[in-house]
Scaffold this motif. Sequence first.
Motif, PDB file in Angstrom:
ATOM      1  N   LEU A 264       8.042   1.428   5.294  1.00 48.78           N
ATOM      2  CA  LEU A 264       9.450   2.013   4.719  1.00 48.78           C
ATOM      3  C   LEU A 264       9.106   2.663   3.960  1.00 48.78           C
ATOM      4  CD1 LEU A 264      10.225  -0.760   1.484  1.00 48.78           C
ATOM      5  CD2 LEU A 264      10.997  -0.807   3.669  1.00 48.78           C
ATOM      6  N   ASP A 265      10.193   4.339   5.126  1.00 48.34           N
ATOM      7  CA  ASP A 265       9.750   5.466   5.380  1.00 48.34           C
ATOM      8  C   ASP A 265      10.833   6.488   3.884  1.00 48.34           C
ATOM      9  OD1 ASP A 265       8.775   8.150   5.114  1.00 48.34           O
ATOM     10  OD2 ASP A 265       9.450   7.906   6.794  1.00 48.34           O
TER      11      ASP A 265
ATOM     12  N   ALA B  48       3.692  -0.578  -6.051  1.00 52.71           N
ATOM     13  CA  ALA B  48       2.321  -0.492  -5.371  1.00 52.71           C
ATOM     14  C   ALA B  48       1.049  -0.957  -5.828  1.00 52.71           C
ATOM     15  CB  ALA B  48       2.122   0.929  -4.388  1.00 52.71           C
ATOM     16  N   ASP B  49       0.364  -2.281  -5.112  1.00 54.12           N
ATOM     17  CA  ASP B  49      -0.982  -2.368  -5.689  1.00 54.12           C
ATOM     18  C   ASP B  49      -2.257  -1.560  -4.999  1.00 54.12           C
ATOM     19  OD1 ASP B  49      -0.338  -5.259  -5.725  1.00 54.12           O
ATOM     20  OD2 ASP B  49       0.261  -5.289  -3.281  1.00 54.12           O
ATOM     21  N   SER B  50      -2.174  -0.631  -4.273  1.00 53.99           N
ATOM     22  CA  SER B  50      -2.656   0.177  -4.381  1.00 53.99           C
ATOM     23  C   SER B  50      -2.545   1.826  -3.514  1.00 53.99           C
ATOM     24  CB  SER B  50      -4.356   0.116  -2.601  1.00 53.99           C
ATOM     25  OG  SER B  50      -3.593  -0.724  -2.037  1.00 53.99           O
ATOM     26  N   VAL B  51      -3.422   2.768  -2.983  1.00 54.24           N
ATOM     27  CA  VAL B  51      -2.699   3.872  -2.419  1.00 54.24           C
ATOM     28  C   VAL B  51      -3.802   4.155  -1.953  1.00 54.24           C
ATOM     29  CG1 VAL B  51      -3.364   5.032  -4.442  1.00 54.24           C
ATOM     30  CG2 VAL B  51      -1.928   6.127  -3.224  1.00 54.24           C
ATOM     31  N   THR B  52      -3.176   4.943  -0.674  1.00 51.26           N
ATOM     32  CA  THR B  52      -4.214   5.561   0.528  1.00 51.26           C
ATOM     33  C   THR B  52      -3.820   7.507   0.385  1.00 51.26           C
ATOM     34  OG1 THR B  52      -4.763   3.820   2.097  1.00 51.26           O
ATOM     35  CG2 THR B  52      -4.885   5.950   2.762  1.00 51.26           C
TER      36      THR B  52
ATOM     37  N   TYR C 259       4.335   1.600   2.364  1.00 52.32           N
ATOM     38  CA  TYR C 259       5.290   2.111   1.451  1.00 52.32           C
ATOM     39  C   TYR C 259       5.498   3.722   0.839  1.00 52.32           C
ATOM     40  CZ  TYR C 259       8.531   2.836  -2.435  1.00 52.32           C
ATOM     41  OH  TYR C 259      10.081   2.748  -3.336  1.00 52.32           O
ATOM     42  N   ILE C 260       5.787   5.049   1.881  1.00 51.86           N
ATOM     43  CA  ILE C 260       5.355   5.769   1.509  1.00 51.86           C
ATOM     44  C   ILE C 260       6.561   6.515   0.946  1.00 51.86           C
ATOM     45  CG2 ILE C 260       5.747   7.775   2.799  1.00 51.86           C
ATOM     46  CD1 ILE C 260       5.395   5.230   4.892  1.00 51.86           C
TER      47      ILE C 260
ATOM     48  N   ARG D  22       1.019  -1.239   0.373  1.00 49.03           N
ATOM     49  CA  ARG D  22      -0.017   0.361  -0.634  1.00 49.03           C
ATOM     50  C   ARG D  22       0.755   1.107  -0.057  1.00 49.03           C
ATOM     51  NH1 ARG D  22      -5.071   0.700   2.562  1.00 49.03           N
ATOM     52  NH2 ARG D  22      -5.477  -0.359   1.611  1.00 49.03           N
ATOM     53  N   ALA D  23       1.042   1.812  -1.032  1.00 47.17           N
ATOM     54  CA  ALA D  23       1.862   3.817  -0.769  1.00 47.17           C
ATOM     55  C   ALA D  23       0.861   4.146  -0.252  1.00 47.17           C
ATOM     56  CB  ALA D  23       1.588   3.670  -2.483  1.00 47.17           C
TER      57      ALA D  23
END
Length: 511
Positions: A175-176, A218-222, A206-207, A41-42
């Motif tokens: 992961l930042d 990424a698979d998805s993003v918030t 994942y930031i 997830r991003a």
Amino acid sequence: MTAVNAPPGGPRLRAEGIRKTFPGVRALQGVSISLAPGEVRALLGRNGAGKSTLVKILSGALRPDAGRIRLDGRDVQLPNPAAAQAHGIATVHQELSIVPELSVAENMLLGRWRSAGARGMFIRPAAMRAHAAQHLDSLGVAIDPAARAGTLSLADRQAVEIARALSHGTRVLILDEPTSSLAEAEARALHALIRRLAATGLCFLYISHRMDEIARVADSVTVLRDGREVATEPIAKAGTERVVELMTGDTADDAPAGPRRGKPAAGAPAVLSVRGLCVNDSVRDVSFELRAGEIIGVAGLLGSGSTELLRCLAGQVRRTGGSVTLDGRAFTPRGPRQAMRAGVGYAPADRAKEGLVLGMSVSGNLVAASLPSLRARGLLSRRQERLTACASRDRLSIKAPSLRTAVGTLSGGNQQKVILGRLLNAGSRVLLLDEPTRGVDVTAKRRMYRLFHELAAQGVSILVVSSELEELFAFCDRLLVLHGGRVVGHPPIEETTPASVMTLAMGGAPR
């Protein structure tokens, strides 16, 4: 908001209704996020959107004011990083925690050397190396466990950090900004490693500020904005323009709002001329000109090189390439004092630690950089100090009970004015301002915008870095957009929008 489907087993990690408030700031306002096993997830958002606060809460570094965290369907408490680690949540920060003087094996077992096996009071180096080799091999990286960590490349140090995290039995890895210091080939290798680990069921948060890499890994993003979750979407729907609109609240057709002022004359001389400036890997081949009475805003996300650019021009760090001229003459300051003597003043982002002597009086801070000009017969003239401080107070409208008041008791806006006053008293004709309105309320910000306009009208040139794009549109003449240490755009204010600038800053194509 479009939901991302989780596998039948349900989410591995779920944070629900997370709230966190700091004095004067609502950092998180009921944020919820869930990660499925094997999901990458991003987490995206502008500087100050709440990403770092959420990461600190999930890693146990901060406690939320409200909300709950669930792992595999069970509520967990994360009072400290050790508790988070014990529950299988590990974080690899942008600033790696590798100890250069220790070996790879020693770093991987830092704080738990005895877990590799010991006889009485003695640690077994061979067992430590075998333990490290086992976890490094599982990542498919060829790193000698006996090598001194300081000799490794940045990419290998990051692999050691990840291997160390996984050796704790990690199930959720945060992961930042993991690629902020990596070359393109190294970043792609890291992404391939992440995808391999995700295939085993490990889930990632994942930031990153780099949109070009989000689609690869990424698979998805918030997306967070102003402490709220505004959307969670599959990566296939989250194109650059869509993400930028979510992050800024703007669309491509939105016009920036804010006061405007007349531009400096087209024939105004270039006071500061920068050509091909490089600072190691932080600033790469940056070129621009700053004219007399001009305000240029530097727009860029975390890791863009904006702060490093200012620090180099201020003489705080040495450039590794390129040239700079000031009033047509070569400008290579050996330090901040020499830069200030030449007329270039720097206001750092952290005014409390770097910009002011908090226990010193307002007057003392205002004249601290101009003491030689206040001497009479070799002694400091208190009368001259008082006159200079009074003039600065009146010129900049500094609100203080007295000039003898400790500057640390003033509001953020007035502290910033004191810094500006000190630079102007030292004869600065070029101001390098890093986040000058950070921590300043809205009313004080508008006053500072007017102050910048007044200084520019008097011929002062200003180069200003701000993470708030809207405020750059409020008082700048044009922008310098940085991404990965390079200039990716330099649009006039009237020809662009905050959304377009954000797209450039994230590595997207210009609109």
